[in-house]
Design a protein around this motif. Structure first.
Motif, PDB file in Angstrom:
ATOM      1  N   GLY A 157      38.591  14.216  46.317  1.00 44.47           N
ATOM      2  CA  GLY A 157      38.070  15.188  45.376  1.00 44.47           C
ATOM      3  C   GLY A 157      38.306  14.735  43.948  1.00 44.47           C
ATOM      4  O   GLY A 157      37.430  14.181  43.288  1.00 44.47           O
ATOM      5  N   ALA A 158      39.545  14.933  43.471  1.00 40.77           N
ATOM      6  CA  ALA A 158      39.875  14.549  42.096  1.00 40.77           C
ATOM      7  C   ALA A 158      39.738  13.047  41.885  1.00 40.77           C
ATOM      8  O   ALA A 158      39.154  12.594  40.888  1.00 40.77           O
ATOM      9  CB  ALA A 158      41.299  15.004  41.765  1.00 40.77           C
ATOM     10  N   GLY A 159      40.287  12.260  42.818  1.00 39.64           N
ATOM     11  CA  GLY A 159      40.237  10.802  42.649  1.00 39.64           C
ATOM     12  C   GLY A 159      38.820  10.275  42.581  1.00 39.64           C
ATOM     13  O   GLY A 159      38.479   9.473  41.700  1.00 39.64           O
ATOM     14  N   ALA A 160      37.976  10.713  43.504  1.00 40.55           N
ATOM     15  CA  ALA A 160      36.590  10.244  43.532  1.00 40.55           C
ATOM     16  C   ALA A 160      35.828  10.691  42.288  1.00 40.55           C
ATOM     17  O   ALA A 160      35.018   9.943  41.728  1.00 40.55           O
ATOM     18  CB  ALA A 160      35.894  10.737  44.794  1.00 40.55           C
ATOM     19  N   LEU A 161      36.074  11.918  41.820  1.00 42.34           N
ATOM     20  CA  LEU A 161      35.367  12.421  40.638  1.00 42.34           C
ATOM     21  C   LEU A 161      35.798  11.687  39.373  1.00 42.34           C
ATOM     22  O   LEU A 161      34.976  11.400  38.499  1.00 42.34           O
ATOM     23  CB  LEU A 161      35.598  13.922  40.493  1.00 42.34           C
ATOM     24  N   LEU A 209      29.157  22.317  37.372  1.00 41.06           N
ATOM     25  CA  LEU A 209      28.364  21.520  36.428  1.00 41.06           C
ATOM     26  C   LEU A 209      27.453  22.412  35.588  1.00 41.06           C
ATOM     27  O   LEU A 209      27.343  22.238  34.367  1.00 41.06           O
ATOM     28  CB  LEU A 209      27.532  20.488  37.183  1.00 41.06           C
ATOM     29  N   ASP A 210      26.793  23.371  36.238  1.00 43.04           N
ATOM     30  CA  ASP A 210      25.874  24.256  35.527  1.00 43.04           C
ATOM     31  C   ASP A 210      26.608  25.183  34.550  1.00 43.04           C
ATOM     32  O   ASP A 210      25.997  25.721  33.628  1.00 43.04           O
ATOM     33  CB  ASP A 210      25.065  25.095  36.515  1.00 43.04           C
ATOM     34  N   SER A 211      27.926  25.373  34.777  1.00 42.04           N
ATOM     35  CA  SER A 211      28.717  26.219  33.879  1.00 42.04           C
ATOM     36  C   SER A 211      29.241  25.442  32.677  1.00 42.04           C
ATOM     37  O   SER A 211      29.949  26.011  31.836  1.00 42.04           O
ATOM     38  CB  SER A 211      29.890  26.847  34.645  1.00 42.04           C
ATOM     39  N   GLY A 212      28.936  24.137  32.627  1.00 43.16           N
ATOM     40  CA  GLY A 212      29.283  23.364  31.451  1.00 43.16           C
ATOM     41  C   GLY A 212      30.542  22.535  31.558  1.00 43.16           C
ATOM     42  O   GLY A 212      31.018  21.999  30.548  1.00 43.16           O
ATOM     43  N   TYR A 213      31.086  22.389  32.776  1.00 42.94           N
ATOM     44  CA  TYR A 213      32.300  21.596  32.937  1.00 42.94           C
ATOM     45  C   TYR A 213      31.940  20.156  33.294  1.00 42.94           C
ATOM     46  O   TYR A 213      30.979  19.901  34.026  1.00 42.94           O
ATOM     47  CB  TYR A 213      33.198  22.193  34.023  1.00 42.94           C
ATOM     48  N   SER A 214      32.734  19.211  32.797  1.00 40.90           N
ATOM     49  CA  SER A 214      32.504  17.800  33.102  1.00 40.90           C
ATOM     50  C   SER A 214      33.078  17.454  34.468  1.00 40.90           C
ATOM     51  O   SER A 214      33.849  18.226  35.060  1.00 40.90           O
ATOM     52  CB  SER A 214      33.167  16.919  32.039  1.00 40.90           C
ATOM     53  N   LYS A 215      32.712  16.276  34.967  1.00 41.55           N
ATOM     54  CA  LYS A 215      33.273  15.836  36.250  1.00 41.55           C
ATOM     55  C   LYS A 215      34.786  15.680  36.162  1.00 41.55           C
ATOM     56  O   LYS A 215      35.498  15.939  37.121  1.00 41.55           O
ATOM     57  CB  LYS A 215      32.608  14.525  36.688  1.00 41.55           C
ATOM     58  N   ALA A 216      35.288  15.273  35.005  1.00 44.26           N
ATOM     59  CA  ALA A 216      36.738  15.160  34.819  1.00 44.26           C
ATOM     60  C   ALA A 216      37.395  16.535  34.862  1.00 44.26           C
ATOM     61  O   ALA A 216      38.481  16.703  35.447  1.00 44.26           O
ATOM     62  CB  ALA A 216      37.049  14.455  33.496  1.00 44.26           C
ATOM     63  N   ASP A 217      36.759  17.550  34.246  1.00 40.75           N
ATOM     64  CA  ASP A 217      37.274  18.924  34.321  1.00 40.75           C
ATOM     65  C   ASP A 217      37.330  19.400  35.766  1.00 40.75           C
ATOM     66  O   ASP A 217      38.321  19.999  36.207  1.00 40.75           O
ATOM     67  CB  ASP A 217      36.382  19.879  33.522  1.00 40.75           C
ATOM     68  N   ILE A 218      36.257  19.148  36.496  1.00 40.89           N
ATOM     69  CA  ILE A 218      36.183  19.577  37.894  1.00 40.89           C
ATOM     70  C   ILE A 218      37.274  18.896  38.711  1.00 40.89           C
ATOM     71  O   ILE A 218      37.935  19.525  39.547  1.00 40.89           O
ATOM     72  CB  ILE A 218      34.791  19.261  38.478  1.00 40.89           C
ATOM     73  N   ALA A 219      37.482  17.606  38.458  1.00 35.34           N
ATOM     74  CA  ALA A 219      38.512  16.873  39.189  1.00 35.34           C
ATOM     75  C   ALA A 219      39.891  17.448  38.907  1.00 35.34           C
ATOM     76  O   ALA A 219      40.692  17.671  39.827  1.00 35.34           O
ATOM     77  CB  ALA A 219      38.465  15.390  38.809  1.00 35.34           C
ATOM     78  N   THR A 220      40.189  17.706  37.630  1.00 33.56           N
ATOM     79  CA  THR A 220      41.521  18.188  37.243  1.00 33.56           C
ATOM     80  C   THR A 220      41.793  19.582  37.775  1.00 33.56           C
ATOM     81  O   THR A 220      42.848  19.844  38.373  1.00 33.56           O
ATOM     82  CB  THR A 220      41.658  18.191  35.707  1.00 33.56           C
TER      83      THR A 220
END
Length: 439
Positions: free
Chosen positions: A173-177, A268-279
């Protein structure tokens, strides 16, 4: 000291169980089971597909390619009865483990080289392959865990397996993102494929468990291996109660399962980056899930399965409403943390409670097959509705979708009320016939 003289009861026994080589083995096998799941059946894959521009409807439909995780009970009897021919020299359990792990690694590497925006067919094909191999690995690991240690050591093995599984989720999840954000999706998936070397090495180095003897199993032929586990379930519970139990298990985590596919696109549609999602989702969220699992285990021990089923069902439904907060405050990181805290805490809590309940429903003569059936049912309804969830969101809104998903808890609560008076259903091992104890 002989194996028969060793005890794993009490705090000293628990420490002894956690210190056994089998516990370390289950940590690594759990890691191997958890690693591919998000990459082929959940948020990491859907985030990748949204990132390359696929529409929500297509993402939902593609998620159905991982359906083998829901149907593993269909071939679980073969895993119970036979070794895989090409690797039979490793023993019955490790032969299936090695083959399934190698195929998972190869399929993840192939997914790394696919281009979802150009060739969806190739992606779906490799998701199917990885899904079948991953589901087979899960069934083999469950059977291995049951046979490698006595009953009073199973709690420690389940705990180390769960911890390993969560580590697999963190990396996939986090690592791949993180890797996808800074190095691209190809590098991310290739790195995950390489990490499968760890469970593969564990399988090669681990010892093969000694299968328990059972006069019931010895009387079952090839055909009986497929129908006897199901016949046993209904002969024990009766047709009406048996069907009610299967429906209840299928509906219990429906509110959580139905939103899984849309989670990544929603972030993503809410404006978060892939790094935000990972963290937040795949790092912080995993640890919240571990905390919820710990709370679930303590609560079941203190108050029993029956009351905690009610608490868990309500909690899972209410956690979906927490995503409405994110929708109202897009791009606000505090809202992301709040929603993920509620969602993952109750996911972990409900998961442990459901495992305890399903364990109580299982005939110990057919543990692998019946448990695989129950696990599949726990995910099947939500998975199929999740497949069309993109169309629901596009026809309404994310907020409406989350509210409707929370309301699906009502049938679960009605069934629980009907089952409530049948107290013996909620006791561990109540279904095991006398003969199964003499194994």
């Amino acid at each position: 000291m002989s194996a028969d003289a060793v005890t794993y009861k009490g705090w000293r026994g628990i420490r002894r169980a956690f210190g056994t080589p089998s516990a370390i083995t289950m940590l690594m096998l759990g890691f191997g089971s958890g690693l591919p799941f998000l990459l082929i059946a959940s948020m990491t894959l859907s985030t990748r597909l949204r990132d390359v521009g696929l529409d929500l409807g297509s993402i939902g439909l593609i998620s159905l390619a991982s359906f083998f995780y829901l149907l593993k009970f269909l071939w679980a009897p073969l895993i119970d009865r036979y070794a895989f021919p090409l690797t039979a020299f490793l023993g019955r359990r490790r032969s299936w483990l090695l083959v399934s792990q190698v195929v998972v690694a190869l399929a993840l590497a192939a997914l790394a080289l696919t281009r979802p925006g150009e060739d969806v067919t190739a992606l779906v094909l490799w998701v199917l392959v990885a899904s079948f191999a991953g589901a087979t690995q899960d069934s083999a690991v469950d059977a291995y865990r049951i046979e490698i240690a006595p009953a009073d050591a199973q709690a420690a093995l389940a705990a180390t397996y769960t911890l390993g599984y969560r580590f697999g989720l963190i990396l996939s999840g986090a690592g791949a993102l993180y890797l996808a954000e800074f190095r691209g999706w190809e590098v991310a998936y290739l790195a995950m494929a390489a990490l499968m070397v760890l469970p593969i090495a564990t399988t090669l180095l681990a010892r093969e468990p000694v299968a328990p003897e059972s006069t019931v199993l010895r009387r079952i032929d090839f055909v009986g291996a497929f129908w006897q586990p199901f016949a046993s379930f209904f002969s024990t519970n009766g047709l009406l109660l048996g069907l009610a139990l299967l429906v209840f298990v299928g509906l219990f985590k429906f509110p959580d399962q139905v939103i899984g596919v849309m989670a990544g696109p929603f972030y993503l549609d809410s404006g978060y980056s892939k790094a935000d999602i990972a963290t937040v989702s795949k790092l912080y969220g995993i640890w919240m899930g571990i905390a919820g699992a710990f709370l679930g285990g303590v609560a079941v021990a203190a108050y029993g399965v029956r009351a905690m089923l009610f608490v868990a069902a309500i909690g899972v439904a209410l956690s979906n409403v927490a995503f409405v907060l994110m929708a109202q405050f897009p791009s606000e990181i505090w809202a992301f943390y709040a929603a993920i805290s509620a969602d993952n805490l109750f996911q972990g809590f409900a998961g442990v409670v459901l495992i305890a309940f399903m364990s109580a429903l299982t005939d110990r003569n057919f543990t692998a097959t019946q448990y695989a059936l129950l696990v599949s049912l726990a995910n099947l309804p939500g998975k199929f509705v999740g497949g069309v969830s993109g169309y629901i969101v596009e026809a309404t809104s994310y907020v409406t979708f989350f509210v409707l998903s929370a309301l699906t808890v009502v049938p679960t609560l009605l069934l629980l009320a009907w089952l409530w008076r049948r107290g013996n259903l909620f006791q561990p091992g109540h279904q095991a016939p006398p003969e199964s104890a003499a194994t």
